[in-house]
Design a protein around this motif. Structure first.
Motif: not given
Length: 415
Positions: A7-11, A82-85, A101-102
């Motif tokens: 949730k934190r990453l997707l936000k 890379e964007e997610c990282e 998430a990717a």
């Protein structure tokens, strides 16, 4: 297990899961992958654009993410990861969470008609359960598996899987044991979700083994479909779950003819797959059949047992490897008396049960008189089998990770 990290990453990624096409979410213990494969094939024949997320992969990670039916390219996958990282910024996150998430990011950027999401583990706290725009959920047969994460009873495991009811308009329910069915009905009532159950709202009325077809009822209508080309009677059951799901969508392109074409076109590697065109077949020659199955729990073992029961004209040789945390003795209990010998091997780059440890368990707990060999690689087993026998069937099973390793060795290509 938690949804907090994803949730934190997707936000931070501007919530791509809100921008995906309508989702069909699939959970269960056995048959998830096959049902997903049948659905993808049916929708493709209906000329719908389909994104698909499955796990694990067998040969290449790209198999997990299909964008409008095509495996994601290395370039696109690298850019997304890379964007997610970058946005995750070194915070704690699991492999499955960041790759999910990717996938969501990829799906939000390419138009499609539907998204097929297969859960990785459980349902309630599975990273895929962040999806919001769900048309329906699909629950395949539930049995004991992943007890260290999901609970030690079938009721606890079922409750975890049923977490995917969240945000669903309705759910398609495969054939289930009665105690599981009762848990499903209670949960559906609690969450006020409509369920379409096998044996109640839809069912296989009759199988014609001679013509390889089956009569299928969905609500008040009857249909005729061919058996799928995927091997095993259980695949007819998996196909029926996919058919019920496809019919529930109510899309004018999804006709009886289209569904039949989709069922016949579906393929799913590593599930009771005959290896008859690759490197391993060339090693053994025409007097041997080589079969591969990634099943790793008791239900999968029961399915394999029914297959081996039909193999009475030739000797059967078992090549077996299993991951730590699984139950090899329960898996082998029925099968062991149907095979001539067992070859135990490691699973490369995975946390597997060591072959010598497996051998001790088999010899002390199953008390079988058959020969048990510890080997380092598949070719070693094939060499021994061929040297001492003129013909036979070879069954390789126990893990999807092992199945992937064997397919790689066989030079099999997944497209």
């Amino acid at each position: 297990l938690s949804l907090y990290r994803i949730k934190r990453l997707l936000k931070k990624l501007n919530n791509p899961h809100f921008k995906m096409a309508p989702v069909i979410h699939i959970a269960g213990t056995n048959g998830k992958g096959s049902v997903t494969s049948f659905l993808r094939s049916i929708f493709e024949k209906a000329r719908l654009r389909i994104h698909t997320y499955t796990s694990p992969h067998l040969i290449r990670f790209n198999e997990r993410i299909r964008i409008n039916s095509k495996l994601i390219s290395n370039r696109n996958l690298n850019l997304l990861l890379e964007e997610c990282e970058y946005y995750n910024n070194g915070e704690e996150i699991t492999f499955f969470e960041i790759t999910t998430a990717a996938a969501f990011l990829a799906f939000s950027r390419e138009d499609s008609d539907l998204v097929l999401l297969e859960t990785g583990l459980g349902g309630k706290y599975d990273a895929t359960n962040i999806a919001v725009n769900k048309i329906c959920s699909v629950i395949t047969p539930i049995s004991m598996d992943h007890m260290n994460f999901l609970g030690s009873s079938i009721k606890k495991i079922a409750s975890e899987k049923l977490g995917i009811f969240n945000n669903s308009k309705y759910a398609i329910i495969s054939k289930q044991k009665m105690n599981v069915r009762n848990v499903i009905r209670e949960e559906a009532q609690k969450k006020k979700i409509l369920i379409l159950e096998e044996g109640v709202n839809w069912e296989i009325l009759q199988k014609n083994n001679k013509n390889k077809s089956f009569l299928f009822r969905y609500k008040e209508s009857n249909y005729n479909f061919n058996f799928p080309l995927l091997h095993g009677q259980h695949q007819v059951e998996n196909a029926s779950t996919a058919i019920a799901t496809a019919l529930s969508i109510k899309n004018k392109n999804i006709t009886e003819k289209v569904i039949n074409k989709g069922v016949l076109s579906a393929n799913w590697a590593g599930r009771m797959q005959k290896l008859d065109k690759g490197k391993l077949n060339r090693i053994m020659g025409k007097n041997y059949e080589i079969w591969l199955d990634g099943g790793h729990n008791t239900e999968a073992s029961n399915i394999l047992y029914k297959e081996i029961e039909l193999w009475k004209d030739k000797k059967t040789f078992l090549i077996f490897g299993m991951m730590i945390g699984k139950e090899p003795i329960k898996f082998l209990k029925k099968i062991v008396n149907k095979v001539s010998s067992i070859f135990l091997l490691p699973i490369q780059d995975q946390q597997y049960i060591p072959p010598y440890e497996l051998k001790k368990k088999i010899e002390s707990q199953l008390k079988s008189n058959i020969d048990v060999f510890c080997i380092l690689e598949i070719k070693e087993a094939l060499k021994i089998i061929k040297k001492e026998n003129n013909s036979g069937r070879i069954l390789i099973c126990g893990s999807l990770y092992l199945a992937g390793e064997i397919l790689k060795e066989d030079e099999f290509k997944i497209s």
